[in-house]
Write an enzyme that holds these catalytic residues in place. Structure first.
Site, PDB file in Angstrom:
ATOM      1  N   MET A  65      49.564  62.697  21.335  1.00 49.61           N
ATOM      2  CA  MET A  65      49.284  63.270  22.653  1.00 49.61           C
ATOM      3  C   MET A  65      50.043  64.570  22.810  1.00 49.61           C
ATOM      4  O   MET A  65      51.280  64.583  22.781  1.00 49.61           O
ATOM      5  CB  MET A  65      49.696  62.284  23.754  1.00 49.61           C
ATOM      6  CG  MET A  65      48.890  61.010  23.772  1.00 49.61           C
ATOM      7  SD  MET A  65      49.486  59.855  25.039  1.00 49.61           S
ATOM      8  CE  MET A  65      50.928  59.197  24.227  1.00 49.61           C
TER       9      MET A  65
ATOM     10  N   GLY B  74      54.463  65.110  25.852  1.00 51.27           N
ATOM     11  CA  GLY B  74      54.233  65.105  24.413  1.00 51.27           C
ATOM     12  C   GLY B  74      54.710  63.822  23.749  1.00 51.27           C
ATOM     13  O   GLY B  74      55.868  63.450  23.887  1.00 51.27           O
ATOM     14  N   SER B  75      53.863  63.124  23.022  1.00 50.35           N
ATOM     15  CA  SER B  75      54.259  61.829  22.503  1.00 50.35           C
ATOM     16  C   SER B  75      53.200  61.276  21.563  1.00 50.35           C
ATOM     17  O   SER B  75      52.279  61.985  21.163  1.00 50.35           O
ATOM     18  CB  SER B  75      54.484  60.861  23.669  1.00 50.35           C
ATOM     19  OG  SER B  75      53.436  60.972  24.606  1.00 50.35           O
ATOM     20  N   ARG B  76      53.334  59.983  21.250  1.00 55.68           N
ATOM     21  CA  ARG B  76      52.430  59.353  20.289  1.00 55.68           C
ATOM     22  C   ARG B  76      52.360  57.857  20.575  1.00 55.68           C
ATOM     23  O   ARG B  76      53.323  57.248  21.043  1.00 55.68           O
ATOM     24  CB  ARG B  76      52.978  59.622  18.887  1.00 55.68           C
ATOM     25  CG  ARG B  76      52.327  58.859  17.760  1.00 55.68           C
ATOM     26  CD  ARG B  76      52.908  59.332  16.448  1.00 55.68           C
ATOM     27  NE  ARG B  76      52.830  58.328  15.409  1.00 55.68           N
ATOM     28  CZ  ARG B  76      53.223  58.524  14.162  1.00 55.68           C
ATOM     29  NH1 ARG B  76      53.712  59.681  13.795  1.00 55.68           N
ATOM     30  NH2 ARG B  76      53.124  57.558  13.278  1.00 55.68           N
TER      31      ARG B  76
END
Length: 219
Positions: free
Chosen positions: A99, A187-189
């Protein structure tokens, strides 16, 4: 479209910062019209950026008893067999969704079922696309057992910008597909671990929508 509750404090602080900054520029550089307009424009862009990050768009969700739905918006960066060493301790099929800051960052349950395991891990803030982020970054691990007995593990992972993971579930909860289970800021996953042999409906670099795109089908 609405604003997600996780954004209220951040948006309020952003507005306060913008107000103070513009008041200072107006007072200190009253004769420098070009500088004031530059700050006005940058302030507006900052406000729009923060606002869009916390957007919560209306959606018509996809659902199905044997379907695994994408838990987040973003791009598919990993589809591979790997060793899941925290809970299953065996090989699983991993699908990872990255993301970026421009994606909607709401995390949704990919399946309905019972939360059999939950754990929060403090950790580093490596870039979310770094393979080590799955085991070294700040993260949560959730295992939900589907009604057919199949357990699915999904993991929120903080990125280089994401400094706060939020979750709304705990062990023993009964969760519903597409309902929110958490949120990651900036911001990430999200990683999903499925049984080997699961039919995956995605391709690498495919752009997906949380609650809409079908990720896989359970046997």
């Amino acid at each position: 479209m609405t604003i997600h509750k996780e954004g209220y404090t951040t948006i309020a602080l952003s507005v306060l910062f913008i107000f103070v900054l513009n008041a200072f520029i107006d007072y200190r550089f009253a004769d420098m019209t070009w500088l004031k307009w530059l700050i006005y424009i940058l302030s507006f862009l900052l406000f729009i950026t923060v606002l869009q990050f916390f957007r919560n768009p209306s959606r018509s969700f996809t659902s199905g008893g044997n379907l695994v739905i994408c838990p987040a918006d973003g791009k598919v960066v990993v589809i591979e067999e790997t060793l899941e060493g925290e809970y299953f301790k065996d090989k699983r099929l991993q699908v990872s969704i990255f993301m970026s800051p421009v994606n909607v960052h709401i995390n949704r349950n990919p399946i309905s079922g019972v939360v059999k395991f939950f754990k929060y891990h403090p950790g580093k803030y490596l870039a979310a696309w770094n393979p080590k982020s799955s085991t070294e970054n700040e993260r949560t691990t959730v295992v939900v057992e589907h009604q057919n007995g199949t357990p699915v593990l999904f993991r929120q992972i903080a990125g280089a910008l994401a400094r706060r993971i939020v979750w709304y579930i705990k062990e023993g909860d009964t969760v519903t597909q597409n309902k929110e289970f958490g949120f990651i800021k900036f911001g990430s996953r999200v990683d999903i671990f499925l049984p080997l042999g699961t039919k995956v409906n995605l391709e690498l670099n495919q752009v997906v929508k949380g609650g809409i795109t079908v990720l896989a089908e359970l046997a």
